[in-house]
Scaffold this active site. Structure first.
Site, mmCIF file in Angstrom:
data_model
loop_
_atom_site.group_PDB
_atom_site.id
_atom_site.type_symbol
_atom_site.label_atom_id
_atom_site.label_comp_id
_atom_site.label_asym_id
_atom_site.label_seq_id
_atom_site.Cartn_x
_atom_site.Cartn_y
_atom_site.Cartn_z
ATOM 1 N N ASP A 1 59.495 24.733 73.635
ATOM 2 C CA ASP A 1 59.819 23.699 72.660
ATOM 3 C C ASP A 1 59.521 24.248 71.260
ATOM 4 O O ASP A 1 60.429 24.736 70.592
ATOM 5 C CB ASP A 1 59.037 22.415 72.957
ATOM 6 C CG ASP A 1 59.350 21.307 71.968
ATOM 7 O OD1 ASP A 1 60.298 21.487 71.159
ATOM 8 O OD2 ASP A 1 58.683 20.264 71.968
ATOM 9 N N LYS B 1 51.587 14.174 78.325
ATOM 10 C CA LYS B 1 51.107 14.968 77.202
ATOM 11 C C LYS B 1 49.684 15.404 77.522
ATOM 12 O O LYS B 1 48.784 14.554 77.635
ATOM 13 C CB LYS B 1 51.131 14.119 75.932
ATOM 14 C CG LYS B 1 52.539 13.895 75.400
ATOM 15 C CD LYS B 1 53.063 15.170 74.746
ATOM 16 C CE LYS B 1 54.269 14.899 73.868
ATOM 17 N NZ LYS B 1 54.756 16.157 73.243
ATOM 18 N N LYS C 1 56.988 12.347 81.531
ATOM 19 C CA LYS C 1 56.365 13.524 80.922
ATOM 20 C C LYS C 1 54.944 13.152 80.530
ATOM 21 O O LYS C 1 54.698 12.063 80.007
ATOM 22 C CB LYS C 1 57.193 13.901 79.696
ATOM 23 C CG LYS C 1 56.542 14.844 78.719
ATOM 24 C CD LYS C 1 57.636 15.452 77.847
ATOM 25 C CE LYS C 1 57.137 15.818 76.473
ATOM 26 N NZ LYS C 1 58.176 16.514 75.682
ATOM 27 N N ASP D 1 53.685 18.461 78.997
ATOM 28 C CA ASP D 1 53.849 19.125 77.708
ATOM 29 C C ASP D 1 52.462 19.434 77.163
ATOM 30 O O ASP D 1 51.674 18.531 76.906
ATOM 31 C CB ASP D 1 54.616 18.223 76.735
ATOM 32 C CG ASP D 1 54.965 18.942 75.437
ATOM 33 O OD1 ASP D 1 54.604 20.127 75.290
ATOM 34 O OD2 ASP D 1 55.609 18.311 74.568
ATOM 35 N N HIS E 1 49.586 6.710 71.054
ATOM 36 C CA HIS E 1 50.303 7.777 71.756
ATOM 37 C C HIS E 1 49.494 9.070 71.587
ATOM 38 O O HIS E 1 49.421 9.628 70.497
ATOM 39 C CB HIS E 1 51.703 7.899 71.144
ATOM 40 C CG HIS E 1 52.684 8.642 71.993
ATOM 41 N ND1 HIS E 1 53.095 8.195 73.234
ATOM 42 C CD2 HIS E 1 53.346 9.811 71.778
ATOM 43 C CE1 HIS E 1 53.968 9.059 73.741
ATOM 44 N NE2 HIS E 1 54.131 10.045 72.889
ATOM 45 N N GLU F 1 64.721 13.275 76.301
ATOM 46 C CA GLU F 1 63.523 12.455 76.094
ATOM 47 C C GLU F 1 63.741 11.586 74.850
ATOM 48 O O GLU F 1 62.826 11.372 74.078
ATOM 49 C CB GLU F 1 62.289 13.349 75.942
ATOM 50 C CG GLU F 1 62.411 14.363 74.812
ATOM 51 C CD GLU F 1 61.177 15.227 74.605
ATOM 52 O OE1 GLU F 1 60.282 15.238 75.464
ATOM 53 O OE2 GLU F 1 61.116 15.902 73.559
ATOM 54 N N GLU G 1 56.009 22.441 79.827
ATOM 55 C CA GLU G 1 56.547 22.615 78.475
ATOM 56 C C GLU G 1 55.509 23.231 77.534
ATOM 57 O O GLU G 1 54.375 22.761 77.450
ATOM 58 C CB GLU G 1 56.997 21.242 77.945
ATOM 59 C CG GLU G 1 57.561 21.280 76.537
ATOM 60 C CD GLU G 1 58.120 19.927 76.090
ATOM 61 O OE1 GLU G 1 58.337 19.041 76.949
ATOM 62 O OE2 GLU G 1 58.327 19.747 74.879
ATOM 63 N N LYS H 1 66.178 20.322 69.583
ATOM 64 C CA LYS H 1 65.809 19.238 68.672
ATOM 65 C C LYS H 1 66.492 19.439 67.327
ATOM 66 O O LYS H 1 66.364 20.513 66.727
ATOM 67 C CB LYS H 1 64.288 19.186 68.455
ATOM 68 C CG LYS H 1 63.492 18.756 69.674
ATOM 69 C CD LYS H 1 62.009 18.672 69.365
ATOM 70 C CE LYS H 1 61.213 18.313 70.606
ATOM 71 N NZ LYS H 1 59.755 18.377 70.377
#
Ligand code: MG
Length: 373
Positions: free
Chosen positions: A249, A169, A167, A198, A22, A327, A224, A273
């Site tokens: 964020d 990254k 989304k 993001d 990831h 998410e 983001e 979060k």
């Protein structure tokens, strides 16, 4: 109230492999290391919680080994002997004696809420006024590092009715390469599929201005955290400059951060979060400030496993207008799970379990298998 106390707290680091590498702007994850908390009370009730961060120490000030050490050394002596029903009083005791450490605090709060929900036989959402929904929309993050792999992954998930928002990254590569990657995916998926990006703070304001212009032209739906979290004024300038909404964020960590962002209209959306806020009670306060300021809301993830994801889900389910969905896909990124009945994801949504507390139970065989020694 009769005598009821916290007897014992157990913490462990559980390492679960991810289904694929990831790629984030600050790290490549091949496993997730979760701190799992078990809080034992004198009435026989056990509350469970999770404190998880992203990419070891690369994302936040806290990290798995440190979270465990902080809880074992400093949190546990404060907690033992306290009445586990007095959650506000316990959390203010922690705040008074322990600076920061919001990730660790959030996991403890989750364990207290789980225990109290089990004690009263209600889900955690009921402790916050009750759920409005039983299912939350969940997007998927495409982060394989390869454009065609990401497109194939998205098309497969759309066909399975698992996600309709994706989304990306970005921020680790040259901005033009990132923009080309995003534009190719948006073009392949089409107008009806939402694509968000993001940047995880990777750009300067000048780079952000150039890149967002191109992303907006490519039809990207949301940007983001494009710039460093401390630059609130920069976020405000980007928000007033562009039509595409900008989301905070990392900048929106605490209740005070959300107030300051709202005061200067710095962003159009805020990612909530549990871990960065220091618990669900703080997250509810952040949501109230944002709603009062006309800022839209989004349920974010620290890529937690099932326990942490469900904690956030229970609070998100109480918010009347969660415009950008969630998410909360963390458990889907992992090859295995440590709860007995895993979370159901279908019809583009996470289905919140009905049981008391979090609604899940630890699978001790899996814990033994993945627990770090
Ligand atoms: Mg983010």
């Amino acid at each position: 109230m009769s005598q009821l106390t916290i007897l014992h707290i157990e913490t462990m680091i559980v390492d679960l492999p991810t289904i694929r590498p990831h790629h984030l702007s600050m790290a490549v994850m091949r496993k997730q290391s979760m701190v799992i908390i078990r809080l034992f009370c004198s009435d026989g009730i056990e509350g469970i919680g999770e404190s998880t961060t992203i990419g070891g120490i690369s994302y936040a000030d806290e990290f798995p080994e440190g979270i465990k050490l902080a809880i074992d050394t400093y949190f546990a002596p404060l907690l033992i002997g306290q009445d586990p029903r007095s959650i506000n009083s316990i959390m203010s005791l922690l705040d008074k004696n322990i600076s920061g450490n919001n990730f660790a605090k959030s996991g403890i709060e989750t364990a207290l809420l789980d225990a109290q929900g089990k004690r009263l036989n209600v889900p955690i959402s009921s402790l916050f006024g009750g759920a409005i929904t039983t299912a939350l929309p969940v997007l998927w993050t495409l982060a394989s590092g390869d454009t065609q792999t990401d497109i194939d992954e998205a098309l497969k998930l759309i066909a399975q009715k698992r996600h309709h928002t994706f989304k990306l990254k970005i921020g680790s590569k040259d901005p033009d390469t990132d923009v080309a990657h995003v534009a190719a995916i948006k073009a392949a998926l089409g107008r009806d599929i939402r694509v968000t990006v993001d940047v995880n703070q990777a750009w300067t304001e000048a780079v952000a201005k150039r890149a967002i212009k191109k992303l907006q032209a490519a039809g990207v739906d949301l940007i983001e955290q494009p710039i460093v979290k401390s630059n609130f004024d920069g976020l405000a300038r980007l928000t007033s400059y562009f039509e595409v909404p900008i989301m905070a964020d990392e900048a929106a960590a605490t209740v005070q951060d959300v107030f300051k962002l709202a005061k200067i209209h710095a962003v159009s959306v805020i990612a909530l979060k549990n871990a960065k806020a220091g618990g669900l009670r703080a997250m509810q306060q952040q949501a109230a400030i944002a709603q009062g300021a006309g800022i839209a809301l989004y349920g974010g993830t620290m890529l937690e496993g099932s326990i942490g994801s469900l904690a956030t889900a229970h609070l998100c389910a109480t918010i009347p207008d969660l415009q950008w969905g969630t998410e909360l896909f963390g458990p889907l990124l992992l090859t295995d799970d440590i709860v007995k009945k895993t979370i159901v994801y279908d019809n583009y949504a996470l289905q919140i379990p009905e049981g008391p507390g979090l609604g899940v139970e630890l699978d001790m065989n899996k814990i033994e298998k993945y627990k770090r020694n």
